[in-house]
Design an enzyme around this catalytic site. Structure first.
Site, PDB file in Angstrom:
ATOM      1  N   LYS A 153       0.858  -1.191   0.000  1.00 59.57           N
ATOM      2  CA  LYS A 153       0.000   0.000   0.000  1.00 59.57           C
ATOM      3  C   LYS A 153       0.885   1.229   0.000  1.00 59.57           C
ATOM      4  O   LYS A 153       1.812   1.325   0.814  1.00 59.57           O
ATOM      5  CB  LYS A 153      -0.881  -0.003   1.273  1.00 59.57           C
ATOM      6  CG  LYS A 153      -1.772   1.203   1.395  1.00 59.57           C
ATOM      7  CD  LYS A 153      -3.146   0.929   0.817  1.00 59.57           C
ATOM      8  CE  LYS A 153      -3.925   2.174   0.539  1.00 59.57           C
ATOM      9  NZ  LYS A 153      -3.585   2.878  -0.724  1.00 59.57           N
ATOM     10  N   GLN A 174       7.258   4.219   3.822  1.00 61.09           N
ATOM     11  CA  GLN A 174       5.845   3.812   3.850  1.00 61.09           C
ATOM     12  C   GLN A 174       5.633   2.541   4.673  1.00 61.09           C
ATOM     13  O   GLN A 174       4.614   2.385   5.352  1.00 61.09           O
ATOM     14  CB  GLN A 174       5.353   3.595   2.410  1.00 61.09           C
ATOM     15  CG  GLN A 174       3.852   3.494   2.265  1.00 61.09           C
ATOM     16  CD  GLN A 174       3.160   4.845   2.228  1.00 61.09           C
ATOM     17  OE1 GLN A 174       3.657   5.778   1.626  1.00 61.09           O
ATOM     18  NE2 GLN A 174       2.024   4.955   2.889  1.00 61.09           N
ATOM     19  N   LYS A 177       5.537   3.617   8.284  1.00 59.12           N
ATOM     20  CA  LYS A 177       4.362   4.480   8.492  1.00 59.12           C
ATOM     21  C   LYS A 177       3.093   3.631   8.579  1.00 59.12           C
ATOM     22  O   LYS A 177       2.283   3.774   9.487  1.00 59.12           O
ATOM     23  CB  LYS A 177       4.252   5.452   7.313  1.00 59.12           C
ATOM     24  CG  LYS A 177       3.058   6.369   7.336  1.00 59.12           C
ATOM     25  CD  LYS A 177       2.900   7.135   6.031  1.00 59.12           C
ATOM     26  CE  LYS A 177       4.224   7.716   5.567  1.00 59.12           C
ATOM     27  NZ  LYS A 177       4.075   8.687   4.478  1.00 59.12           N
ATOM     28  N   LYS A 189       5.556   2.028  -3.061  1.00 55.63           N
ATOM     29  CA  LYS A 189       5.439   3.347  -3.685  1.00 55.63           C
ATOM     30  C   LYS A 189       5.701   3.174  -5.171  1.00 55.63           C
ATOM     31  O   LYS A 189       6.421   2.248  -5.570  1.00 55.63           O
ATOM     32  CB  LYS A 189       6.476   4.307  -3.080  1.00 55.63           C
ATOM     33  CG  LYS A 189       6.088   5.752  -3.166  1.00 55.63           C
ATOM     34  CD  LYS A 189       5.127   6.193  -2.088  1.00 55.63           C
ATOM     35  CE  LYS A 189       4.664   7.620  -2.315  1.00 55.63           C
ATOM     36  NZ  LYS A 189       3.952   8.163  -1.172  1.00 55.63           N
ATOM     37  N   GLY A 228      -2.586   8.297  -4.233  1.00 57.15           N
ATOM     38  CA  GLY A 228      -1.945   9.471  -4.825  1.00 57.15           C
ATOM     39  C   GLY A 228      -0.705   9.910  -4.062  1.00 57.15           C
ATOM     40  O   GLY A 228      -0.374   9.387  -3.000  1.00 57.15           O
ATOM     41  N   ASP A 229      -0.010  10.854  -4.625  1.00 55.91           N
ATOM     42  CA  ASP A 229       1.132  11.526  -3.989  1.00 55.91           C
ATOM     43  C   ASP A 229       1.376  12.764  -4.854  1.00 55.91           C
ATOM     44  O   ASP A 229       0.441  13.217  -5.542  1.00 55.91           O
ATOM     45  CB  ASP A 229       2.363  10.595  -3.954  1.00 55.91           C
ATOM     46  CG  ASP A 229       3.493  11.134  -3.074  1.00 55.91           C
ATOM     47  OD1 ASP A 229       3.403  11.016  -1.845  1.00 55.91           O
ATOM     48  OD2 ASP A 229       4.464  11.709  -3.608  1.00 55.91           O
ATOM     49  N   THR A 272      -4.387  13.844   5.152  1.00 54.98           N
ATOM     50  CA  THR A 272      -2.957  13.951   5.495  1.00 54.98           C
ATOM     51  C   THR A 272      -2.679  15.264   6.229  1.00 54.98           C
ATOM     52  O   THR A 272      -2.018  15.289   7.276  1.00 54.98           O
ATOM     53  CB  THR A 272      -2.086  13.830   4.231  1.00 54.98           C
ATOM     54  OG1 THR A 272      -2.515  12.688   3.494  1.00 54.98           O
ATOM     55  CG2 THR A 272      -0.621  13.685   4.589  1.00 54.98           C
ATOM     56  N   ASN A 303      -2.002  19.216  -1.989  1.00 54.58           N
ATOM     57  CA  ASN A 303      -3.017  18.546  -1.172  1.00 54.58           C
ATOM     58  C   ASN A 303      -2.696  18.643   0.324  1.00 54.58           C
ATOM     59  O   ASN A 303      -3.532  19.084   1.124  1.00 54.58           O
ATOM     60  CB  ASN A 303      -3.131  17.082  -1.624  1.00 54.58           C
ATOM     61  CG  ASN A 303      -3.997  16.269  -0.699  1.00 54.58           C
ATOM     62  OD1 ASN A 303      -3.505  15.650   0.226  1.00 54.58           O
ATOM     63  ND2 ASN A 303      -5.294  16.318  -0.925  1.00 54.58           N
ATOM     64  N   SER A 445      -7.016   6.144   3.725  1.00 57.43           N
ATOM     65  CA  SER A 445      -7.017   5.202   2.588  1.00 57.43           C
ATOM     66  C   SER A 445      -7.410   3.808   3.085  1.00 57.43           C
ATOM     67  O   SER A 445      -8.169   3.090   2.417  1.00 57.43           O
ATOM     68  CB  SER A 445      -5.635   5.135   1.939  1.00 57.43           C
ATOM     69  OG  SER A 445      -5.482   6.150   0.981  1.00 57.43           O
TER      70      SER A 445
END
Ligand code: NAP
Length: 512
Positions: A153, A174, A177, A189, A228-229, A272, A303, A445
């Site tokens: 993820k 990630q 996290k 990622k 997204g990123d 976020t 964002n 998410s």
């Protein structure tokens, strides 16, 4: 001595077994399957596993796998991936004291070394057609870093600076996290060196479709769920999901950050930024302070930055800056809600530059070619870097602290350089690193995945309450490790994430 705890005097590190009890879902699940399997017996199991190794091999492992002895070859092998090496080094600084643990130290060391190599990396070409009919070729990647805790993820980034090394650093971060969120998610990622800036809507759609033509072979609701990123927002996720659905004939909700009408979650766009500010609020209040009336700089205007700024305004803080890659807007007395709306309008609807904003009154100034962190006379209480990696270097951090900065809350991933982080540690600045502070996005998410699986939509209030709970739970985890190990919140975050992944990998038999 408390029987739940184990103290290693040599490193001053108190290993708190209760942390595993409370937080490692896998331990709880295992306890159901094996009623006798308590934390103490896990310790014994690890010890007996080690004792079964041939002595020479155990010694060899110990000799060959010192951290520096490992980092040096890693630095040589991946010299072309400096930001990945930086992420590993930052993590290593926090977890190496665990290697001194009498019982589990050797295991932790081996676990960390294994964790620095992704499970797999997929790289592919992306051929697409621009508006003039010309064929264009970009590179695409998906770095599937670690699936010990659940399906891979993590987001997709479209930006000309994207390389395999950048995605490796993001995937590595990630993993830990996602572990901190407490949700069953591994880490990954992906992305492309495609530059969405200045592209027409048709070009964006054709690129997303071409990118998904390859990515579809590797993702799925139980395998890998992208989001997204930078450069990938709701519009891009919509197009990517559209092509995924066409090719897979599947409607399992794979991809999060979807527009609401396509099965997205309420509050995912805000998550976020809001999460980062909730985390800051928890940490500041824990020290007896408040965000109210405090001067806060936000970098970026995408964002994460937009919703960090919004929540700060809601809580009565003064938002002093927002920026993009061309310059910084300074709001001398704090940004108003009206000004925030104008920024969001230009960024979300017109996809324009901050320099084009006509906000110029006595309160506002646009400074070209400078990030907020380079402005010499900026007096701040708290910094919220929300743009990109390595935005704040050692010199900037030193000056910010001299000018009165007392806290840093990272909305972006790794926005502070190693030299910048050193100043934070030396000056004992309140600091929550990105992997804990910006985990609100991936948490929502995770909620989106749950809602899709249940064919339900939670209300704004429900999602917001769950987001707050999650940020509080993340803070509690890192605070527990901090209390147990007499370390900083930064080290607490890194260690808490690491311990969870290490335990899961052990239970899976992936490290021994
Ligand atoms: P975004 O919407 O694309 O916004 C990125 C912002 O950062 C833009 O204002 C952009 O300015 C600026 N920026 C990007 N690269 C820059 C550079 N090299 N120098 C200066 N400014 C730069 O992206 P985002 O989703 O907000 O992501 C921002 C950060 O948060 C990233 O580090 C990302 O990994 C992290 N993050 C995002 C999420 C999420 O849910 N989106 C979750 C966790 C962490 P320009 O428009 O001029 O390029």
């Amino acid at each position: 001595m408390n029987t739940d705890s184990k103290t290693n005097a040599a490193v001053g590190y108190k290993f708190d077994r209760r942390f595993h009890d409370r937080d490692a879902l896998l331990v709880q699940m295992d306890s159901y399957a094996h009623p006798t399997n308590n934390p103490q017996s896990i310790e014994n199991e690890e010890k007996s596993n080690r004792e079964e190794l041939p002595k020479e091999l155990a010694l060899n492992l110990r000799e060959e796998v010192t951290v520096e002895g490992f980092l040096d070859p890693l630095r040589r092998r991946y010299a072309h991936q400096p930001v990945f090496l930086q992420a590993v080094e930052e993590m290593a600084k926090s977890v190496t004291p665990l290697f001194e643990d009498e019982v589990n130290g050797e295991f932790y060391k081996r676990a960390f070394l294994v964790m620095t190599e992704p499970e797999r990396t997929i790289s592919f070409r992306v051929l697409w057609q621009d508006d003039r009919g010309d064929m264009k070729c970009n590179r695409g990647w998906r770095v599937e870093f670690n699936s010990a805790l659940g399906p891979f993820k993590g987001g997709l980034r479209f930006h000309p600076t994207v390389t395999e090394g950048v995605l490796k650093f993001l995937g590595f971060e990630q993993v830990f996290k996602n572990a901190l969120t407490g949700l069953p998610m591994g880490g990954a990622k992906g992305g492309s060196d495609f530059d969405p800036k200045g592209k027409s809507d048709g070009e964006i759609r054709r690129f997303c479709e071409a990118f998904m033509n390859e990515l579809v072979k590797h993702i799925g609701g139980n395998t890998d769920i992208p989001a997204g990123d930078i450069g990938v927002g709701e519009r891009e996720i919509g197009y990517l999901f559209g092509q995924y659905k066409k090719l897979s004939n599947d409607n399992d909700g794979t991809l999060t950050g979807k527009p609401l009408i396509l099965g997205g979650s309420l509050l995912r766009p805000e998550a976020t930024g809001y999460g980062a500010v909730y985390m800051a609020q928890i940490a500041v209040e824990r020290e007896g302070g408040t965000l109210k009336g405090k001067r806060c700089a936000v970098s970026g205007s995408g964002n994460v930055a937009q919703y960090a700024a919004k929540k700060l305004i809601d809580l009565g803080a003064k938002v002093i800056t927002m920026s993009d890659s061309n310059g910084t807007l300074v709001f001398k007395n704090g940004m108003t809600l009206e000004e925030w709306n104008t920024v969001v309008e230009i960024k979300q609807k017109k996809r324009g530059r901050l320099s084009s904003l006509k906000l110029c009154d006595q309160n506002t100034e646009y400074i070209a070619n400078h990030s907020p962190w380079k402005l010499r006379d900026l007096k701040l209480d708290y910094a919220f870097p929300c743009a990109t990696q390595n935005e704040i270097n050692g010199t900037s951090m030193d000056r910010l602290i001299d000018n009165g900065l007392v806290g840093v809350f990272e909305g972006a991933n790794l926005p502070t350089t190693l030299a910048g982080q050193k100043h934070l540690r030396e000056k004992k600045i309140l600091y929550i690193p990105g992997k804990a502070c910006n985990a609100g996005g991936v948490s929502v998410s995770g909620f989106e995945m749950s809602q899709n699986a249940m064919h339900l939509i939670w209300t704004n209030e429900e999602v917001d309450a769950k987001l707050k709970e999650t940020m509080q739970a993340i803070y509690n985890q890192i605070d527990n490790v901090k209390e147990g190990g007499e370390c900083t919140l930064e080290e607490g975050a890194n260690r808490a994430g690491f311990l969870k992944v290490a335990l899961a990998m052990k239970k899976l038999g992936w490290i021994w």
